[in-house]
Write a protein that holds these residues in place. Structure first.
Motif, PDB file in Angstrom:
ATOM      1  N   THR A 335       0.873  -1.253  -0.047  1.00  0.00           N
ATOM      2  CA  THR A 335      -0.015  -0.106  -0.147  1.00  0.00           C
ATOM      3  C   THR A 335       0.885   1.410  -0.099  1.00  0.00           C
ATOM      4  O   THR A 335       0.177   2.452   0.528  1.00  0.00           O
ATOM      5  CB  THR A 335      -0.965   0.084   1.085  1.00  0.00           C
ATOM      6  N   ASP A 336       2.087   1.004  -0.323  1.00  0.00           N
ATOM      7  CA  ASP A 336       3.115   2.140  -0.189  1.00  0.00           C
ATOM      8  C   ASP A 336       2.792   3.042  -1.453  1.00  0.00           C
ATOM      9  O   ASP A 336       2.876   2.773  -2.657  1.00  0.00           O
ATOM     10  CB  ASP A 336       4.420   1.764  -0.294  1.00  0.00           C
ATOM     11  N   VAL A 337       2.080   4.486  -1.261  1.00  0.00           N
ATOM     12  CA  VAL A 337       1.735   5.420  -2.292  1.00  0.00           C
ATOM     13  C   VAL A 337       2.787   5.904  -3.210  1.00  0.00           C
ATOM     14  O   VAL A 337       2.836   6.097  -4.256  1.00  0.00           O
ATOM     15  CB  VAL A 337       1.044   6.444  -1.778  1.00  0.00           C
ATOM     16  N   LEU A 340       4.228   3.034  -5.635  1.00  0.00           N
ATOM     17  CA  LEU A 340       2.903   2.618  -6.455  1.00  0.00           C
ATOM     18  C   LEU A 340       2.832   3.814  -7.520  1.00  0.00           C
ATOM     19  O   LEU A 340       2.586   3.659  -8.668  1.00  0.00           O
ATOM     20  CB  LEU A 340       1.487   2.846  -5.530  1.00  0.00           C
ATOM     21  N   ARG A 360      -4.777   1.153  -7.293  1.00  0.00           N
ATOM     22  CA  ARG A 360      -4.084   0.922  -6.072  1.00  0.00           C
ATOM     23  C   ARG A 360      -3.532   2.037  -5.102  1.00  0.00           C
ATOM     24  O   ARG A 360      -3.768   2.178  -4.347  1.00  0.00           O
ATOM     25  CB  ARG A 360      -3.082  -0.193  -6.312  1.00  0.00           C
ATOM     26  N   SER A 364      -4.685   3.386  -1.628  1.00  0.00           N
ATOM     27  CA  SER A 364      -3.721   3.581  -0.511  1.00  0.00           C
ATOM     28  C   SER A 364      -4.088   4.309   0.610  1.00  0.00           C
ATOM     29  O   SER A 364      -4.688   5.521   0.448  1.00  0.00           O
ATOM     30  CB  SER A 364      -2.501   4.119  -1.330  1.00  0.00           C
ATOM     31  N   ARG A 367      -2.836   8.111   0.404  1.00  0.00           N
ATOM     32  CA  ARG A 367      -3.169   8.932  -1.048  1.00  0.00           C
ATOM     33  C   ARG A 367      -3.182  10.345  -1.035  1.00  0.00           C
ATOM     34  O   ARG A 367      -2.892  11.095  -1.599  1.00  0.00           O
ATOM     35  CB  ARG A 367      -4.545   8.281  -1.275  1.00  0.00           C
TER      36      ARG A 367
END
Length: 722
Positions: A335-337, A340, A360, A364, A367
């Protein structure tokens, strides 16, 4: 093979002098080193940093692919700050825990406050080295300015030495330093050509057999550029990539395409190799001088080398590497923005589909760090005509939700309204119309659209109980705030709260996060109605309910204590009210929730002043004003919702009028009136002036009193207060 540092003695001496003065005067300073590619900016930074013994080094570095990735340039700085004992724990929790709690709000200001607290945990003077300013992302620039602002306020020995090419981004960074430090504390160093004698020394290091005449000739041909002097001294007319093994060439191409340093294991992962193969390739590149080490990672030694590598790569070859990088980042991002977002960038460069990774990114927990730039970038992906309907709708909903979370109400209103017009599912239509109404309420020139949009939400045939409660809660808000129909608003608010109790229990036993948020919103609007109606028992009852319902919500528990303090104060239980208000303030402070610190601080202050606890009030005032100055700048004033009739500066003057010279306080209030742009708060400043002039002034000030009465009335009308 590397060379020892030569030349730039004047620049080194100037940097040493600036640092010595900053430490001696305990005042932050900054230097910006600029110059064309190849002039030795990064090498000068590295050399100066390596010579420092009494300064704690910190590092930021931009890279081309990261200039749209929030906090990409500040990654090393943030990891170093997160290691500070106690103070860095919150920063580590917010940024580096693999799965942050869903209920935990995350916004740049909160990150900045956590970084500030960690920065102040260092005992040594600090040196922040910032390289490749031209590639630094906007949020990292803002963070740097925030930390400089902190250093100014706290009189911390904090020196920023930055380097970058001439560019718009470099000018923005320079201007941010000037704004915080003033022109007298910011120095510019423009690197010109290397001196002839220094160039001769450099050539002799690279090619020991070169004569002084040959070295001087190379210096002239290179126009004094240290980079090109080195290239020519090796016998090349351009960056020489020939002679590299196939593996080394492959890793060099990868590092050139990604534009940022990678660890050996990361290179191996992207290319599908084992670590030993990657290590051998990186070692060969290190011996050639084409790659340099950055802590645990390796990167291309110079942008000019990277440009040469890219120019020799075929378009299919570049796309292949971008695709491999995208796959690797997606696999490891979770979930690392940040990762991503990098994956999104590499997918775009590879010409691949962006849909899945964009979704995704939008899902996150971090986000909000994307900011408005990220919002617009993702909106373009969501609006692609090629998207299949289910995925397209999901993306557009997520973009609209991000716009609401970022407070970009105009965009939120437009996107939610469009969604409501195209989706067929009645629950989604109701959700979209409701969100559009909530956004319209916050756009002054469009607030009259809020009720029609709410009616459209109400008209959808949905059996979703959560939406039904949310619609009622919002209707109560509109009636009280927009229509000023207090009695009807109160009835609707209490019906919303009662419906939530029926659905989820009193106290609730088990709820989803969505149900809890709807329950909290219903209780909050009911509490606000009870405050307007001056219904003390209802205030206390609802505040106690909120304490149970809001558990698990980081901000909710602060609001529960805040509301309970208001109810207790109305009931005349001043001691308990102050305790509850202080608890809200302390929790907001501990969890680094800046806007809630200001809101709960104003609430606590109003009670402390009423209780004549002016010493404690003074401490809270000082901390709130310092926080406001960090957030908004020294000349700005913030208007916070839900703080009643008070701003921090209103309360500061109340305390001043109560135990200082009233004439000085009145003069300061006059200055404050000119700064305060929010009529709702400004009308109360006028009120204090005319009340205290009437109490303490003589007949000569009657006209002045009348002027402030009239101005207060004008502001009340402008603020739509009745």
């Amino acid at each position: 093979m590397g060379t020892s540092f030569v030349g730039r003695q004047t620049e080194l001496a100037l940097l040493e002098s600036i640092c010595s003065n900053a430490i001696a005067e305990e005042t932050p300073s900054a230097v910006l080193i600029s110059g064309p590619p190849g002039s030795g900016k990064s090498r000068l930074l590295t050399e100066f940093s390596s010579r420092q013994r009494g300064l704690r080094p910190l590092r930021m570095a931009g890279y081309e692919a990261g200039n749209r990735v929030p906090l990409a340039a500040a990654a090393d700085l943030m990891r170093e700050l997160s290691k500070v004992s106690e103070a860095g724990a919150m920063l580590s929790e917010l940024l580096f825990e693999p799965a942050p709690a869903k209920h935990s709000s995350l916004e740049p200001l909160r990150i900045f406050e956590a970084a500030r607290r960690a920065l102040l945990g260092f005992a040594d003077p600090l040196l922040l080295v910032v390289d490749d300013v031209q590639w630094i992302d906007e949020l990292s620039v803002a963070l740097c300015a925030y930390l400089v602002r902190t250093a100014v306020t706290e009189q911390t020995e904090f020196i920023v030495i930055a380097a970058g090419r001439s560019s718009h981004e470099t000018i923005v960074f320079w201007d941010s330093l000037i704004k915080e430090l003033g022109t007298e504390r910011v120095t510019s160093i423009e690197l010109g050509p290397l001196e002839r004698e220094d160039a001769v020394q450099l050539v002799r290091q690279v090619a020991p057999d070169s004569s002084p005449e040959r070295a001087a000739e190379l210096w002239s041909r290179a126009k004094g550029s240290p980079f090109w002097i080195g290239v020519l001294a090796r016998g090349d007319e351009r960056v020489n990539l020939a002679g590299l093994g196939s593996d080394a060439s492959r890793v060099l191409a990868l590092l050139a395409v990604t534009t940022r340093p990678l660890a050996v294991s990361e290179c191996a992962g992207v290319l599908g190799w084992d670590d030993s193969r990657s290590e051998r390739a990186v070692a060969e590149l290190g011996r050639s001088g084409l790659v340099v080490r950055h802590a645990l990672s390796h990167g291309v030694a110079h942008d000019l080398i990277r440009e040469a590598v890219i120019s020799e790569l075929s378009a299919p070859g570049r796309r292949e590497l971008h695709a491999a990088l995208a796959r690797w980042f997606e696999h490891h991002a979770e979930t690392d923005v940040h990762l991503l977002h990098e994956a999104l960038i590499h997918r775009r460069e590879a010409g691949a589909d962006l849909t899945a990774v964009a979704l995704r990114v939008l899902q996150s927990p971090r986000r909000r760090l994307l900011g408005r730039g990220g919002l617009h970038e993702l909106a373009q992906v969501a609006d692609s005509e090629r998207l299949a309907e289910p995925v397209g709708v999901a993306l557009r909903i997520a973009v609209a939700q991000l716009a609401s979370e970022l407070g970009d109400q105009q965009i939120a209103l437009e996107r939610w309204s469009h969604l409501a017009s195209v989706v067929m599912d009645p629950t989604l239509r109701a959700t979209a119309f409701l969100a559009a109404s909530q956004a319209a309420m916050r756009v002054v020139e469009r607030k009259e659209e809020a009720f029609p949009l709410l009616e459209l939400a109400q008209s959808q045939s949905t059996d979703d109980p959560v939406i039904a409660v949310e619609i009622q809660s919002h209707r109560a808000n509109l009636l009280q705030v927009v229509k000023h129909e207090a009695e009807e608003g109160r009835r609707v608010a209490f019906r919303a709260a009662e419906r939530a109790r029926e659905l989820w229990g009193q106290p609730p036993v088990e709820m989803t996060e969505r149900e809890r948020d709807a329950y909290v919103a219903a209780l909050q609007v009911a509490f606000d109605a009870a405050v307007v109606e001056e219904d003390g028992p209802a205030q206390l009852g609802i505040a106690d309910e909120l304490t149970h319902v809001a558990r698990g919500s980081e901000e909710g528990v602060v609001w529960a204590d805040h509301d309970r303090a208001v109810g207790l104060m109305f009931a005349g239980r001043m001691g308990e009210a102050i305790d509850s208000g202080r608890r809200a303030w302390t929790r907001a402070h501990e969890r680094m929730l800046p806007m809630l610190m200001l809101t709960s601080g104003a609430n606590l202050l109003s009670m402390l002043i009423d209780a004549a606890r002016l010493d404690e009030a003074g401490d809270v005032i000082s901390e709130c004003i310092e926080l406001e100055q960090r957030v908004a700048g020294t000349a700005e004033r913030l208007a916070m919702g839900k703080v009643g009739n008070y701003s921090i500066h209103d309360l500061r003057h109340q305390a001043w009028l109560s135990h200082g010279d009233w004439r000085d306080a009145i003069a300061s209030l006059e200055r404050e009136i000119s700064r305060q742009q929010e009529p709702h708060f400004r009308m109360h400043l006028h009120w204090h002036v005319f009340v205290w002039l009437a109490r303490c002034g003589d007949r000569k000030r009657v006209d002045e009193i009348d002027r402030h009465i009239a101005a207060s009335h004008e502001d009340a009308v402008a603020a739509d207060c009745r």
